[in-house]
Design a protein around this motif. Structure first.
Motif, PDB file in Angstrom:
ATOM      1  N   PRO A  70      -1.074  -5.101  -8.767  1.00 50.24           N
ATOM      2  CA  PRO A  70      -2.093  -5.439  -9.765  1.00 50.24           C
ATOM      3  C   PRO A  70      -3.385  -6.042  -9.192  1.00 50.24           C
ATOM      4  CG  PRO A  70      -0.372  -7.103  -9.733  1.00 50.24           C
ATOM      5  CD  PRO A  70       0.069  -6.017  -8.792  1.00 50.24           C
ATOM      6  N   GLN A  71      -3.374  -6.425  -7.930  1.00 50.48           N
ATOM      7  CA  GLN A  71      -4.555  -7.068  -7.334  1.00 50.48           C
ATOM      8  C   GLN A  71      -5.618  -6.033  -6.970  1.00 50.48           C
ATOM      9  OE1 GLN A  71      -4.856 -10.434  -7.246  1.00 50.48           O
ATOM     10  NE2 GLN A  71      -2.915 -10.328  -8.351  1.00 50.48           N
ATOM     11  N   PRO A  72      -6.900  -6.398  -7.107  1.00 51.49           N
ATOM     12  CA  PRO A  72      -7.979  -5.480  -6.718  1.00 51.49           C
ATOM     13  C   PRO A  72      -7.840  -5.046  -5.261  1.00 51.49           C
ATOM     14  CG  PRO A  72      -8.864  -7.375  -7.888  1.00 51.49           C
ATOM     15  CD  PRO A  72      -7.414  -7.669  -7.626  1.00 51.49           C
ATOM     16  N   THR A  73      -8.125  -3.777  -5.010  1.00 53.27           N
ATOM     17  CA  THR A  73      -8.062  -3.216  -3.669  1.00 53.27           C
ATOM     18  C   THR A  73      -8.927  -1.970  -3.624  1.00 53.27           C
ATOM     19  OG1 THR A  73      -6.562  -2.595  -1.862  1.00 53.27           O
ATOM     20  CG2 THR A  73      -5.999  -1.778  -4.054  1.00 53.27           C
ATOM     21  N   THR A  74      -9.021  -1.350  -2.460  1.00 53.77           N
ATOM     22  CA  THR A  74      -9.795  -0.119  -2.307  1.00 53.77           C
ATOM     23  C   THR A  74      -8.859   1.058  -2.078  1.00 53.77           C
ATOM     24  OG1 THR A  74     -10.036  -0.607   0.033  1.00 53.77           O
ATOM     25  CG2 THR A  74     -11.865  -1.230  -1.394  1.00 53.77           C
ATOM     26  N   ILE A  75      -9.192   2.173  -2.718  1.00 55.60           N
ATOM     27  CA  ILE A  75      -8.352   3.375  -2.691  1.00 55.60           C
ATOM     28  C   ILE A  75      -9.208   4.565  -2.294  1.00 55.60           C
ATOM     29  CG2 ILE A  75      -6.964   4.944  -4.104  1.00 55.60           C
ATOM     30  CD1 ILE A  75      -6.520   2.423  -5.973  1.00 55.60           C
ATOM     31  N   ASP A  84      -9.342  16.756 -12.104  1.00 59.47           N
ATOM     32  CA  ASP A  84     -10.087  15.971 -13.079  1.00 59.47           C
ATOM     33  C   ASP A  84     -10.341  14.566 -12.521  1.00 59.47           C
ATOM     34  OD1 ASP A  84      -7.711  14.475 -13.363  1.00 59.47           O
ATOM     35  OD2 ASP A  84      -7.059  15.662 -15.071  1.00 59.47           O
ATOM     36  N   ASN A  85     -10.932  13.706 -13.327  1.00 62.02           N
ATOM     37  CA  ASN A  85     -11.243  12.339 -12.908  1.00 62.02           C
ATOM     38  C   ASN A  85     -10.291  11.312 -13.522  1.00 62.02           C
ATOM     39  OD1 ASN A  85     -13.445  13.075 -11.300  1.00 62.02           O
ATOM     40  ND2 ASN A  85     -14.758  13.207 -13.105  1.00 62.02           N
ATOM     41  N   LEU A  86      -9.142  11.745 -13.999  1.00 61.98           N
ATOM     42  CA  LEU A  86      -8.202  10.845 -14.663  1.00 61.98           C
ATOM     43  C   LEU A  86      -7.790   9.677 -13.774  1.00 61.98           C
ATOM     44  CD1 LEU A  86      -6.407  10.174 -17.097  1.00 61.98           C
ATOM     45  CD2 LEU A  86      -4.626  11.574 -16.035  1.00 61.98           C
ATOM     46  N   LEU A  87      -7.423   9.940 -12.547  1.00 61.35           N
ATOM     47  CA  LEU A  87      -6.974   8.882 -11.649  1.00 61.35           C
ATOM     48  C   LEU A  87      -8.075   7.825 -11.481  1.00 61.35           C
ATOM     49  CD1 LEU A  87      -4.747   9.165  -8.632  1.00 61.35           C
ATOM     50  CD2 LEU A  87      -6.877   7.972  -8.316  1.00 61.35           C
ATOM     51  N   GLU A  88      -9.280   8.267 -11.210  1.00 59.08           N
ATOM     52  CA  GLU A  88     -10.395   7.335 -11.027  1.00 59.08           C
ATOM     53  C   GLU A  88     -10.645   6.518 -12.297  1.00 59.08           C
ATOM     54  OE1 GLU A  88     -10.251  10.587 -10.171  1.00 59.08           O
ATOM     55  OE2 GLU A  88     -11.855  11.087  -8.763  1.00 59.08           O
ATOM     56  N   MET A  90      -8.521   5.764 -14.688  1.00 61.62           N
ATOM     57  CA  MET A  90      -7.434   4.828 -14.964  1.00 61.62           C
ATOM     58  C   MET A  90      -7.456   3.609 -14.045  1.00 61.62           C
ATOM     59  SD  MET A  90      -4.205   7.310 -15.815  1.00 61.62           S
ATOM     60  CE  MET A  90      -3.129   5.922 -16.206  1.00 61.62           C
ATOM     61  N   LEU A  91      -8.136   3.712 -12.911  1.00 63.80           N
ATOM     62  CA  LEU A  91      -8.143   2.618 -11.936  1.00 63.80           C
ATOM     63  C   LEU A  91      -9.464   1.850 -11.872  1.00 63.80           C
ATOM     64  CD1 LEU A  91      -6.265   4.466  -9.065  1.00 63.80           C
ATOM     65  CD2 LEU A  91      -5.374   2.581 -10.447  1.00 63.80           C
ATOM     66  N   GLU A  92     -10.522   2.405 -12.448  1.00 62.69           N
ATOM     67  CA  GLU A  92     -11.856   1.861 -12.235  1.00 62.69           C
ATOM     68  C   GLU A  92     -12.062   0.430 -12.742  1.00 62.69           C
ATOM     69  OE1 GLU A  92     -14.584   4.537 -14.127  1.00 62.69           O
ATOM     70  OE2 GLU A  92     -13.871   4.048 -16.147  1.00 62.69           O
ATOM     71  N   ASP A  93     -11.248  -0.039 -13.660  1.00 65.64           N
ATOM     72  CA  ASP A  93     -11.436  -1.397 -14.186  1.00 65.64           C
ATOM     73  C   ASP A  93     -11.074  -2.490 -13.186  1.00 65.64           C
ATOM     74  OD1 ASP A  93      -8.722  -0.796 -14.304  1.00 65.64           O
ATOM     75  OD2 ASP A  93      -8.385  -2.022 -16.092  1.00 65.64           O
ATOM     76  N   THR A  94     -10.150  -2.202 -12.259  1.00 66.56           N
ATOM     77  CA  THR A  94      -9.666  -3.225 -11.332  1.00 66.56           C
ATOM     78  C   THR A  94      -9.851  -2.852  -9.868  1.00 66.56           C
ATOM     79  OG1 THR A  94      -7.983  -3.802 -12.978  1.00 66.56           O
ATOM     80  CG2 THR A  94      -7.638  -4.636 -10.744  1.00 66.56           C
ATOM     81  N   TYR A  95      -9.864  -1.581  -9.574  1.00 71.83           N
ATOM     82  CA  TYR A  95      -9.836  -1.117  -8.192  1.00 71.83           C
ATOM     83  C   TYR A  95     -11.111  -0.344  -7.858  1.00 71.83           C
ATOM     84  CZ  TYR A  95      -4.990  -2.032  -9.392  1.00 71.83           C
ATOM     85  OH  TYR A  95      -3.840  -2.608  -9.849  1.00 71.83           O
ATOM     86  N   GLN A  96     -11.421  -0.307  -6.582  1.00 70.98           N
ATOM     87  CA  GLN A  96     -12.546   0.497  -6.110  1.00 70.98           C
ATOM     88  C   GLN A  96     -11.977   1.800  -5.562  1.00 70.98           C
ATOM     89  OE1 GLN A  96     -14.875  -1.293  -2.994  1.00 70.98           O
ATOM     90  NE2 GLN A  96     -16.595   0.055  -3.397  1.00 70.98           N
ATOM     91  N   VAL A  97     -12.301   2.903  -6.221  1.00 75.08           N
ATOM     92  CA  VAL A  97     -11.754   4.203  -5.842  1.00 75.08           C
ATOM     93  C   VAL A  97     -12.860   5.072  -5.247  1.00 75.08           C
ATOM     94  CG1 VAL A  97     -10.535   6.272  -6.633  1.00 75.08           C
ATOM     95  CG2 VAL A  97     -10.059   4.065  -7.705  1.00 75.08           C
TER      96      VAL A  97
END
Length: 184
Positions: A70-75, A84-88, A90-97
């Motif tokens: 759950p902690q912010p990280t980079t992906i 599609d951009n679904l993964l990005e 779903m993660l954009e609120d907490t993580y840097q993708v």
């Protein structure tokens, strides 16, 4: 590829990008994969995935991974031009993708001709689909025929893609590859 070197996690939702991208990876990056087949491709490159989703959809992969990390990280996320951009999203609120197109998902003309020949000869009774893009490529030829085929979808997302075109599909969550001799 600078973004890859600066990322803590590497996500694979397809086996296609594994060899090229893992050849660029420095030791220490965590690898997350969408399912067992992609995990096997990563292992063949000498890397053990830190996370393997239990279901082979991006939605389920992200949901499971977020619960554990759950902690912010980079992906870093390599994908095809059809993804599609679904993964990005779903993660954009907490993580840097950091996502980028790592490979082209193409339906080569020679393969289109081979499929057309098989369908014309009615040499196919059942077809397994492992992704919506595989269905789209197949359907581009199949739509010109009125053959009653058993269409089998590996995963809910693929089933939805098939049914969006008006065809019916049977859903299975996992499959085992069988060769022409019936051996697993």
């Amino acid at each position: 590829m600078q973004q890859l070197r600066l990322s803590s996690w590497l996500f694979f939702t397809s086996q296609a990008a594994v060899p090229t991208v893992l050849a660029q990876v420095l030791p220490g990056i965590n690898v997350a994969v969408i399912g067992q087949k992609t995990a096997e491709a990563v292992r063949r490159m000498g890397v053990e995935p830190a996370f393997i989703s239990s279901k082979e959809t991006k939605r389920e992969m992200v949901k499971e991974w977020r619960m554990l990390y759950p902690q912010p990280t980079t992906i870093f996320y390599p994908k095809s031009q059809l993804a599609d951009n679904l993964l990005e999203q779903m993660l954009e609120d907490t993580y840097q993708v950091h996502s980028f197109v790592a490979y082209q998902n193409l339906f080569l003309p020679d393969n289109q001709i081979k499929l057309d020949d098989l369908l014309r000869k009615a040499a196919v009774q059942s077809v397994y689909f492992t992704s919506p893009s595989a269905w789209r490529r197949f359907y581009s030829v199949y739509q010109h025929y009125y053959l009653p085929l058993e269409l089998i979808a590996i995963g809910e997302t693929t089933k939805q893609a098939i049914e969006k075109t008006g065809c019916k599909a049977t859903l299975i969550e996992k499959y085992t590859a069988v060769n022409e001799n019936g051996q697993i």
